[in-house]
Enzyme design. Structure first.
Site, PDB file in Angstrom:
ATOM      1  N   LYS A 199       0.813  -1.214   0.000  1.00  0.00           N
ATOM      2  CA  LYS A 199       0.000   0.000   0.000  1.00  0.00           C
ATOM      3  C   LYS A 199       0.848   1.266   0.000  1.00  0.00           C
ATOM      4  O   LYS A 199       0.347   2.345  -0.293  1.00  0.00           O
ATOM      5  CB  LYS A 199      -0.973  -0.017   1.166  1.00  0.00           C
ATOM      6  CG  LYS A 199      -2.035  -1.097   0.999  1.00  0.00           C
ATOM      7  CD  LYS A 199      -3.209  -0.890   1.921  1.00  0.00           C
ATOM      8  CE  LYS A 199      -4.335  -1.850   1.596  1.00  0.00           C
ATOM      9  NZ  LYS A 199      -3.993  -3.264   1.893  1.00  0.00           N
TER      10      LYS A 199
HETATM   11  C1  LIG Z   1      -4.595  -4.386   1.264  1.00  0.00           C
HETATM   12  C2  LIG Z   1      -3.858  -5.677   1.241  1.00  0.00           C
HETATM   13  C3  LIG Z   1      -4.209  -6.735   0.359  1.00  0.00           C
HETATM   14  C4  LIG Z   1      -5.411  -6.663  -0.551  1.00  0.00           C
HETATM   15  O1  LIG Z   1      -5.213  -5.771  -1.618  1.00  0.00           O
HETATM   16  P1  LIG Z   1      -6.495  -5.304  -2.507  1.00  0.00           P
HETATM   17  O2  LIG Z   1      -5.919  -4.311  -3.466  1.00  0.00           O
HETATM   18  O3  LIG Z   1      -7.445  -4.685  -1.529  1.00  0.00           O
HETATM   19  O4  LIG Z   1      -7.054  -6.508  -3.153  1.00  0.00           O
HETATM   20  C5  LIG Z   1      -3.411  -7.869   0.351  1.00  0.00           C
HETATM   21  N1  LIG Z   1      -2.350  -7.994   1.169  1.00  0.00           N
HETATM   22  C6  LIG Z   1      -2.002  -7.019   2.035  1.00  0.00           C
HETATM   23  C7  LIG Z   1      -0.828  -7.232   2.927  1.00  0.00           C
HETATM   24  C8  LIG Z   1      -2.725  -5.815   2.113  1.00  0.00           C
HETATM   25  O5  LIG Z   1      -2.366  -4.855   2.993  1.00  0.00           O
END
Ligand SMILES: *Cc1c(COP(=O)(O)O)cnc(C)c1O
Length: 435
Positions: free
Chosen positions: A106
């Site tokens: 993220k």
């Molecule tokens: C947010 C997140 C996901 C999921 O990603 P999306 O784009 O919402 O499908 C997977 N793994 C981790 C560690 C995350 O923080």
């Protein structure tokens, strides 16, 4: 130009899409057209570093809205950490997206969005206020990404006592333009408070409110970049290529599907999910039936109603069968996550976090069902140390904390505590405005 997934007549520029987050009438913003990236240009990526590739793609996507030198600066500044593609075994690779400051993918979206908003805010003397509710990873990435960005103030709401120690420190120790609020309530209540503030016209105007949740197009675009980067690091081959993405809100895999539409030679996508299997059931039956959320080891993937899914379906002209031919949804249980973490650690000396382990398990399954002419890239979304409470008992070892995390754990908390009550919250915002 961005267009609403619900109404093709609603078209806005990047600034409006990013500052508003979503159309007032509902739906999501998606790019009206995706540029085509020729194979010549893709070849030139082989010798380019990640921020350069990001800049080239950002120019193709949004140069009408932001000048190229600014995009270059944003990309250099936002992506100042490594992106690694590692071969684990035979034709199976891991794309590590967790080397940013908060150790989850993220960081890509949050850091890019923060700098875009900062640029749109230049010369404005009134700050904008970004509200974000988090169940863990988003809050840390947003706090770190927006820290000290001029013209932007951030308020992050998290459920008190329900996020991990590392996550709380990442959100609650920065101070300055980042305010952390520990809410005596659930994540849903935090989200309800954010929505209530955004729906209040007076507050919205007075504080110039916006949100940094994962449906913001400014978080989606930078996720396209690392798929181009990953394939540029593979040597030419006659094999077909699939990419597996651990999925919750389905933003990351939507970015992969967009990259594919832009000409990146990905032949198949695999969405790994937890037992929150709404998409898998939809692909089989055509019925969208989210039901309730189940808690699993992969907490960031515990989502029953993925908010980016309409944008993914749109890329396949809302044709479920077409989507189903090119995207496989693969459900992974907690037992399978545990089994994968233990086995890959002992057989391949590689440690996965629970989310990335779900992805690897789904990759193995897809590979086993194919002939030998495939190669796979499995996306690793978080560093295992972020989830050491889960992993350490499984492997019977302690995971060493990176230095950056040690210093986060030593900083004092500056969070305030608030009741989960809309009128208390609105009163708090009015008072906070004048600080
Ligand atoms: C947010 C997140 C996901 C999921 O990603 P999306 O784009 O919402 O499908 C997977 N793994 C981790 C560690 C995350 O923080």
């Amino acid at each position: 130009m961005f267009v609403s997934t619900l109404d093709k007549t609603i078209r806005v520029g990047l600034r409006e899409a990013v500052v508003a987050g979503m159309p007032v009438s509902g739906g999501l913003y998606r790019p009206l057209d995706l540029p085509f990236v020729s194979s010549e240009l893709q070849k030139s990526f082989r010798n380019a570093e990640f921020p350069e590739i990001a800049h080239t793609l950002a120019e193709l996507l949004i140069a009408d809205d932001v000048p190229s030198p600014t995009l270059q600066e944003i990309c250099r500044d936002a992506f100042n950490f490594p992106v690694n593609l590692k071969r684990l075994i035979d034709d199976s690779f891991v794309l590590e997206l967790f080397h940013g400051p908060t150790l989850a993918f993220k960081d890509f979206g949050a850091r890019f969005l923060a700098r875009l908003l900062g640029w749109f805010q230049r010369g404005e003397n009134r700050p904008i206020t970004v509200l974000t509710a988090t169940s863990g990873d988003t809050g840390g990435a947003v706090a770190s990404g927006f820290y000290l960005v001029p013209g932007v103030r951030v308020v992050i709401l998290y459920p008190k006592g329900r996020i991990s120690v590392v996550q709380e420190r990442q959100i609650g120790t920065l101070g300055k333009n980042i305010t952390a609020l520990a809410v005596r309530g659930s994540f849903d209540e935090c989200q309800g408070m954010v929505k209530a503030a955004l729906a209040d016209p007076e507050l919205r105007r007075r504080l110039s409110l916006t949100t940094a949740n994962s449906i913001n197009a400014g978080r989606l675009l930078p996720q396209i970049f690392y798929y181009f980067y990953a394939l540029s690091r593979l040597s030419g081959s006659k094999k077909s290529t699939f990419v597996t993405v651990p999925s919750g809100n389905f933003g990351n895999i939507t970015a992969a599907a967009m990259a594919r539409k832009m000409g990146l030679p990905i032949d198949h996508l695999v969405a790994a999910t937890t037992i929150n299997d709404t998409v898998c059931r939809y692909l089989e039956s055509g019925r969208w039936n989210p039901g309730t959320v189940h808690s699993t080891l992969a907490t960031a993937m515990d989502i029953a109603d993925p908010n980016n899914f309409p944008r993914l379906l749109e890329l396949y002209a809302r044709d479920r069968l077409h989507l189903g031919r090119e995207v496989t949804a693969s459900v992974v249980t907690d037992d399978q996550i545990r089994e994968t973490i233990v086995r890959t650690k002992s057989k391949m000396a590689y440690l996965f976090d629970p989310h990335s382990a779900a992805g690897w398990q789904a990759s193995e399954r897809f590979m086993a069902a194919q002939s030998s002419s495939w190669r796979g890239i499995s996306v690793a979304t978080a560093h295992p140390v972020k989830f050491r409470e889960t992993i350490e008992p499984l492997i019977g070892e302690q995971i060493e904390l990176p230095l950056s995390l040690q210093s986060v754990l030593e900083r004092p908390m500056t969070s305030e505590t608030l009741e989960a009550d809309i009128s208390v919250w609105k009163e708090w915002l009015r008072e906070w405005e004048n600080r």
